[in-house]
Design a protein around this motif. Structure first.
Motif, short mmCIF file in Angstrom:
data_model
loop_
_atom_site.label_atom_id
_atom_site.label_comp_id
_atom_site.label_asym_id
_atom_site.label_seq_id
_atom_site.Cartn_x
_atom_site.Cartn_y
_atom_site.Cartn_z
N ARG A 78 0.89 -1.19 0.16
CA ARG A 78 -0.03 0.04 -0.15
C ARG A 78 0.76 1.22 0.04
NH1 ARG A 78 -5.47 -0.32 3.51
NH2 ARG A 78 -5.97 -2.38 3.62
N TYR A 79 1.97 1.21 0.81
CA TYR A 79 2.69 2.40 1.19
C TYR A 79 3.99 2.47 0.54
CZ TYR A 79 -1.55 2.42 4.12
OH TYR A 79 -2.80 2.17 4.96
N GLY A 80 4.59 1.29 0.52
CA GLY A 80 6.20 1.08 0.09
C GLY A 80 6.57 1.18 -1.13
N THR A 81 7.73 0.63 -1.56
CA THR A 81 8.49 0.79 -2.61
C THR A 81 7.88 -0.30 -3.42
OG1 THR A 81 10.32 -0.60 -1.73
CG2 THR A 81 10.50 1.83 -1.98
N MET A 82 6.95 -1.27 -2.72
CA MET A 82 6.61 -2.29 -3.58
C MET A 82 5.35 -1.85 -4.60
SD MET A 82 6.56 -5.81 -1.23
CE MET A 82 5.31 -6.42 -2.41
N ALA A 83 4.64 -0.56 -4.01
CA ALA A 83 3.60 -0.03 -4.79
C ALA A 83 3.96 0.50 -6.04
CB ALA A 83 3.11 1.21 -3.90
N SER A 84 3.05 0.41 -7.12
CA SER A 84 3.18 0.87 -8.32
C SER A 84 3.73 2.27 -8.48
CB SER A 84 2.15 0.68 -9.20
OG SER A 84 2.13 1.31 -10.46
N PRO A 85 4.76 2.47 -9.27
CA PRO A 85 5.18 4.08 -9.34
C PRO A 85 4.27 4.90 -10.08
CG PRO A 85 6.34 2.82 -10.85
CD PRO A 85 5.67 1.76 -10.14
N THR A 86 3.11 4.36 -10.72
CA THR A 86 1.88 5.37 -11.33
C THR A 86 0.84 5.25 -10.55
OG1 THR A 86 1.26 3.27 -12.64
CG2 THR A 86 3.09 4.63 -13.48
N LYS A 87 0.83 4.77 -9.41
CA LYS A 87 -0.53 4.69 -8.66
C LYS A 87 -0.71 6.04 -7.86
CE LYS A 87 -0.52 3.83 -4.20
NZ LYS A 87 -0.40 3.02 -2.86
N TYR A 88 -2.12 6.30 -7.45
CA TYR A 88 -2.42 7.16 -6.90
C TYR A 88 -1.68 7.52 -5.54
CZ TYR A 88 -6.48 8.20 -10.00
OH TYR A 88 -7.28 8.39 -11.20
N PRO A 89 -1.70 8.69 -5.10
CA PRO A 89 -0.90 9.01 -3.67
C PRO A 89 -1.34 8.11 -2.51
CG PRO A 89 -2.68 10.66 -3.94
CD PRO A 89 -2.70 9.89 -5.38
N SER A 90 -0.52 7.69 -1.91
CA SER A 90 -0.71 7.07 -0.43
C SER A 90 0.51 7.43 0.55
CB SER A 90 -0.31 5.63 -0.86
OG SER A 90 0.92 5.14 -1.23
N ALA A 91 0.38 7.23 1.77
CA ALA A 91 1.15 7.55 2.85
C ALA A 91 0.82 6.92 4.12
CB ALA A 91 1.11 9.19 3.13
N LEU A 92 2.14 6.46 4.67
CA LEU A 92 1.91 5.81 5.95
C LEU A 92 2.64 6.86 7.12
CD1 LEU A 92 1.14 3.23 7.68
CD2 LEU A 92 3.53 2.59 7.19
N LEU A 93 1.83 7.31 8.15
CA LEU A 93 2.12 8.13 9.06
C LEU A 93 2.56 7.32 10.33
CD1 LEU A 93 -0.31 11.03 8.87
CD2 LEU A 93 1.89 10.78 7.85
N VAL A 94 3.58 7.77 10.91
CA VAL A 94 3.98 7.14 12.38
C VAL A 94 4.31 8.29 13.29
CG1 VAL A 94 5.14 5.04 11.17
CG2 VAL A 94 6.44 7.16 11.68
N TYR A 95 3.75 7.86 14.48
CA TYR A 95 3.98 8.68 15.69
C TYR A 95 5.36 8.14 16.52
CZ TYR A 95 2.58 11.86 19.37
OH TYR A 95 2.25 12.94 20.27
N GLU A 96 6.03 9.11 16.73
CA GLU A 96 7.45 8.69 17.36
C GLU A 96 7.45 8.96 18.83
OE1 GLU A 96 10.88 7.07 14.71
OE2 GLU A 96 10.53 9.26 14.93
N GLU A 97 7.76 8.45 19.76
CA GLU A 97 8.19 8.80 21.21
C GLU A 97 9.56 8.21 21.47
OE1 GLU A 97 4.14 10.04 23.34
OE2 GLU A 97 4.87 8.15 23.66
N ASN A 98 10.53 8.72 21.93
CA ASN A 98 11.68 8.40 22.29
C ASN A 98 12.48 7.45 21.23
OD1 ASN A 98 11.74 9.72 24.78
ND2 ASN A 98 10.51 8.15 25.60
N ASP A 99 12.34 7.65 19.98
CA ASP A 99 12.87 7.09 19.10
C ASP A 99 12.03 5.53 18.81
OD1 ASP A 99 14.62 8.95 18.12
OD2 ASP A 99 16.01 8.11 19.41
N GLN A 100 10.82 5.56 19.18
CA GLN A 100 9.94 4.32 19.01
C GLN A 100 8.58 4.59 18.58
OE1 GLN A 100 9.74 2.34 23.12
NE2 GLN A 100 11.47 1.35 23.01
#
Length: 233
Positions: A78-100
């Protein structure tokens, strides 16, 4: 709006920097491929144990490992480099605390289909190639994989991730956001309703992964489709 992966990453990083300055929250960023294993573990341990009402510590290590592997494959597609380079936009957001990574949420484009059969109206969101949509279909932004580590819940992390999701969706020139939630996930449903999501339809033909006695299994479930208008945000 169609973007390549390279331009999308650039756009999203600039957007996150802008949002950080506006909302004074430095904990949220766009995930990198190196983050996917940890994000997958968070999802499998937090999301699935919550939806299935089980204590994750009581689940066998083999099942947890297999579920994390499946989650990582899904995140990558869905969100990584395996996704097609011509696909519509996607994004995975992460919330970090103390590098976790303690929270995660994803956005991708899917097809929303409305059709009739014997005077009955059916509606369905499905993951497929948005490049080949039909006349009775539309591309919509779908929010998925919202999870917060159990010991960091009730600290506003989920709401912060949702707010960033709304802003990113609007930056892609979409004014609505959709999601699917298990009917039995009352905690998530309460959160989404408090955020202004309204129910569109029930999908009674859905299936989901569950923990079994010795291995993962697939079971029938009911998904509810919610939609939120972003015009007033």
């Amino acid at each position: 709006t169609i973007m390549t992966i390279n331009s999308l990453v650039h756009t999203n990083n600039n957007l996150i920097m802008k949002l950080n300055n506006q909302l004074i929250n430095k904990n949220i960023r766009i995930a990198r491929n190196i983050d996917l294993p940890n994000a997958a573990i968070l999802l499998s341990d937090s999301l699935y144990s919550q939806e299935n009402n089980v204590n994750i510590d009581s689940v066998s290590k083999s099942q947890r490992k297999e579920l994390a592997r499946l989650e990582q494959e899904d995140l990558s597609s869905r969100y990584g480099t395996m996704a097609s380079p011509t696909k519509y936009p996607s994004a995975l957001l992460v919330y970090e605390e103390n590098d976790q990574i303690v929270g995660v949420v994803g956005l991708d484009c899917q097809i929303y289909n409305q059709y009739s059969n014997n005077n009955e109206r059916f509606r369905k969101i499905r993951r497929t190639n948005p490049q080949s949509i039909k006349s009775d279909e539309q591309v919509v932004v779908v929010l998925a994989n919202l999870a917060v580590r159990s010991d960091r819940r009730k600290n506003g992390i989920a709401k912060a991730l949702l707010q960033y999701s709304y802003e990113i969706t609007k930056s892609w020139s979409y004014n609505e956001i959709y999601l699917l939630v298990d009917e039995t996930n009352n905690r998530a449903r309460k959160l989404y309703k408090s955020q202004g999501f309204v129910e569109l339809y029930r999908d009674e033909e859905a299936t989901c992964i569950a923990f079994g006695n010795y291995s993962l299994k697939t079971k029938d479930c009911v998904n509810l489709c919610y939609k939120k208008s972003l015009n007033t945000n």
